[in-house]
Motif scaffolding. Structure first.
Motif, short mmCIF file in Angstrom:
data_model
loop_
_atom_site.label_atom_id
_atom_site.label_comp_id
_atom_site.label_asym_id
_atom_site.label_seq_id
_atom_site.Cartn_x
_atom_site.Cartn_y
_atom_site.Cartn_z
N ASN A 17 120.03 95.89 6.48
CA ASN A 17 119.74 95.79 4.99
C ASN A 17 118.22 95.70 4.91
OD1 ASN A 17 122.67 93.64 4.49
ND2 ASN A 17 122.53 95.84 4.39
N SER A 18 117.20 95.75 5.86
CA SER A 18 115.76 95.61 5.88
C SER A 18 115.25 96.96 5.94
CB SER A 18 115.63 94.80 7.16
OG SER A 18 115.46 95.95 8.32
N PRO A 19 114.17 96.97 5.43
CA PRO A 19 113.26 98.28 5.53
C PRO A 19 113.30 99.04 6.95
CG PRO A 19 111.80 96.43 5.14
CD PRO A 19 113.05 95.98 5.33
N ARG A 20 113.14 98.29 8.10
CA ARG A 20 113.35 98.79 9.50
C ARG A 20 114.64 99.47 9.67
NH1 ARG A 20 111.18 94.20 13.23
NH2 ARG A 20 113.41 93.89 13.35
N GLY A 21 115.59 98.76 9.22
CA GLY A 21 117.05 99.16 9.53
C GLY A 21 117.14 100.61 8.78
N ARG A 22 116.85 100.63 7.38
CA ARG A 22 116.82 101.70 6.51
C ARG A 22 115.90 103.07 7.20
NH1 ARG A 22 116.85 97.37 1.90
NH2 ARG A 22 118.83 97.27 1.74
N ILE A 23 114.87 102.73 7.48
CA ILE A 23 113.87 103.76 8.16
C ILE A 23 114.63 104.18 9.44
CG2 ILE A 23 111.62 104.07 9.34
CD1 ILE A 23 110.62 102.51 7.06
N GLY A 49 114.17 99.05 -3.96
CA GLY A 49 112.86 100.16 -4.17
C GLY A 49 111.70 99.37 -4.63
N CYS A 50 111.81 98.13 -4.28
CA CYS A 50 110.58 97.09 -4.69
C CYS A 50 109.21 97.33 -4.11
CB CYS A 50 111.21 95.71 -4.59
SG CYS A 50 111.21 95.07 -3.10
N LEU A 51 109.45 98.11 -2.95
CA LEU A 51 108.31 98.36 -2.27
C LEU A 51 107.32 97.23 -1.51
CD1 LEU A 51 106.82 101.51 -4.30
CD2 LEU A 51 108.60 101.42 -2.70
N ASP A 62 104.89 105.12 3.95
CA ASP A 62 105.18 105.55 2.81
C ASP A 62 106.53 105.41 2.48
OD1 ASP A 62 104.74 106.25 0.30
OD2 ASP A 62 104.00 108.37 0.47
N TYR A 63 106.94 103.90 2.47
CA TYR A 63 108.22 103.89 2.15
C TYR A 63 108.92 104.46 0.97
CZ TYR A 63 112.86 101.65 1.91
OH TYR A 63 114.18 101.47 1.96
N ALA A 64 108.01 104.33 0.04
CA ALA A 64 108.68 104.84 -1.41
C ALA A 64 108.93 106.35 -1.32
CB ALA A 64 107.02 104.65 -2.51
S1 SF4 Z 1 112.01 98.63 -0.96
FE1 SF4 Z 1 112.24 96.32 -1.50
S2 SF4 Z 1 114.50 95.96 -0.93
FE2 SF4 Z 1 113.94 98.11 -0.32
S3 SF4 Z 1 113.54 97.79 1.97
FE3 SF4 Z 1 111.56 97.48 0.73
S4 SF4 Z 1 111.37 95.23 0.59
FE4 SF4 Z 1 113.37 95.68 1.05
#
Ligand code: SF4
Ligand code: SF4
Length: 424
Positions: A17-23, A49-51, A62-64
């Protein structure tokens, strides 16, 4: 470094549930080690998507873009499709938010429904039970629709009282136009008071942010083209937005239209010209008002909209504007840039996590003892209003530019200022 900034990781302490996990999930899918399925879709839906992670990332990931692309792939593959989801997505994204006239017509109908008290009657009779569960939950949060829209309040071209030092286009937004058209008027007034010639197109399409954030990149690109045709960036010194979420998307049209040789150059110019109102005011050195917006000294705190703070890196400027206004005592909000839980459609798709974040935000606001919380995004504005109401806390929610416009209006002898058309 991104982990402590991530609200969903903070809630569960689970790596996935973290950015690292999602990436890492995205990478596994790209490498063909994992199939894109319901589990991945659920994880991307849980992300706000709070960035905040993007601001914290020292490597500048560039997570967005990754997030938008992942959501677009999920939509393309129809992983979460059900007949009712398809119906509502089509109605909202393909029909309403592609047609500004239809959206306003719907806004007028909703205004009438609210003004005549029909909404209260429907609730009293329990007729909201007929709505699908998601909409039933959302119904009490429906924004109050203003009686006049931006084009009723702002002329196509307005000139400052003194010689104009610049020419700007004002973007009026969709939700902003329906629920906060008075904020658009305030923005125009503040621009005029600072010597800008203000040009406002009557029928502006949605900027496409809603589409891009919900995986509809094709429609977002077509809306970007329409916007560039309507407001040619070469004609203006700046293109002004006052909604954090829209602005964050609006300044990335060049990425969306990179492959379109007819628009790519204009899109780059567009990106350079898009400015958040607070950013623009600080750039042109705003005139300090000689009056206070209120009779007595009033305390104010500030909540950062995620897309303004993390998406646009506009953090100090709204605070600078608030501190400029006489008679306001500024109090910094703890965790000011922690998401309030609104995050687009998050309160519909993830109601529990959204409510937890809302409570946390309201607790901090109440803790400051401020009488006003300022913020600059319609989603945050509505979510904080509904959280304060539910908690029975009497704190007003305002845009920083509204407070500045009110101060200018209360000046006895405005110098180089506005002939406001704001309805009294
Ligand atoms: S966008 Fe927000 S909720 Fe999503 S991974 Fe980044 S910090 Fe976490
Ligand atoms: S590169 Fe950025 S997003 Fe990835 S783990 Fe490091 S800080 Fe987090």
């Amino acid at each position: 470094m991104c982990l402590p900034t991530c609200p969903t990781y903070d809630a569960t302490r689970r790596e996935r549930n973290s950015p690292r996990g999602r990436i890492s999930l995205m990478r596994s899918i790209a490498d063909g080690e994992l199939e894109m399925g319901e589990e991945f879709a659920a994880e991307m839906s849980y992300c706000l998507g709070c960035l905040a992670c993007q601001s914290a990332c020292p490597a500048g990931v560039d997570y967005a873009r990754l997030f938008e692309t992942a959501r677009a792939d999920i939509e393309q593959q129809g992983i979460r499709d059900t007949p009712s989801r398809i119906f509502w997505r089509t109605l909202v994204l393909r029909v309403l938010f592609m047609r500004p006239r239809l959206l306003r017509w719907m806004g007028r109908a909703l205004h009438l429904y609210q003004k005549t008290g029909l909404d209260r009657l429907v609730r009293r009779l329990g007729l909201t039970r007929l709505l699908p569960a998601d909409l039933r939950r959302l119904e009490p949060q429906t924004p109050r629709i203003e009686s006049k829209f931006s084009s009723d309040l702002i002329a196509a071209a307005e000139e400052p009282a003194t010689h104009a030092r610049c020419r700007v286009a004002l973007l009026t937004g969709c939700i902003q136009d329906l629920a906060f058209s008075s904020i658009n008027r305030d923005t125009a007034d503040v621009l005029l008071a600072n010597g800008c010639s203000v040009h406002t197109q009557e029928w502006q399409p949605c900027c496409g942010s809603l589409h891009a954030h919900n995986g509809e990149l094709g429609m977002a690109a077509s809306l970007a083209r329409r916007m560039i045709d309507l407001i040619p960036p070469g004609d203006y010194d700046a293109i002004i937005t006052n909604a954090g979420g829209c602005g964050s998307h609006l300044r990335h049209y060049s990425t969306l239209l990179a492959g379109d040789h007819r628009y790519a150059d204009r899109a780059k110019e567009w990106d350079r010209k898009v400015k958040d109102i607070h950013e623009w005011l600080v750039d042109i050195h705003p005139r300090i008002p000689t009056a206070s917006p209120f009779e007595t000294e009033t305390s104010v705190t500030y909540h950062d909209s995620c897309h303004l703070a993390h998406g646009q890196k506009v953090v100090s400027q709204p605070r600078a504007i608030l501190k400029l206004i006489p008679g306001l005592r500024y109090i910094e909000l703890p965790e000011a840039s922690w998401c309030c839980g609104s995050a687009g459609v998050y309160s519909i798709t993830q109601p529990e996590q959204s409510a937890r974040l809302q409570e946390r935000k309201i607790g901090h606001i109440a803790g400051t003892g401020a009488l006003i919380v300022a913020t600059s995004n319609p989603g945050c504005h509505l979510h904080i209003v509904s959280g304060l109401r539910a908690a029975g806390i009497n704190v007003a929610v305002e845009q920083p530019v509204t407070l500045l416009a009110r101060a200018y209006r209360r000046e006895k002898k405005p110098s180089g200022s506005i002939e406001s058309t704001y309805p009294s």
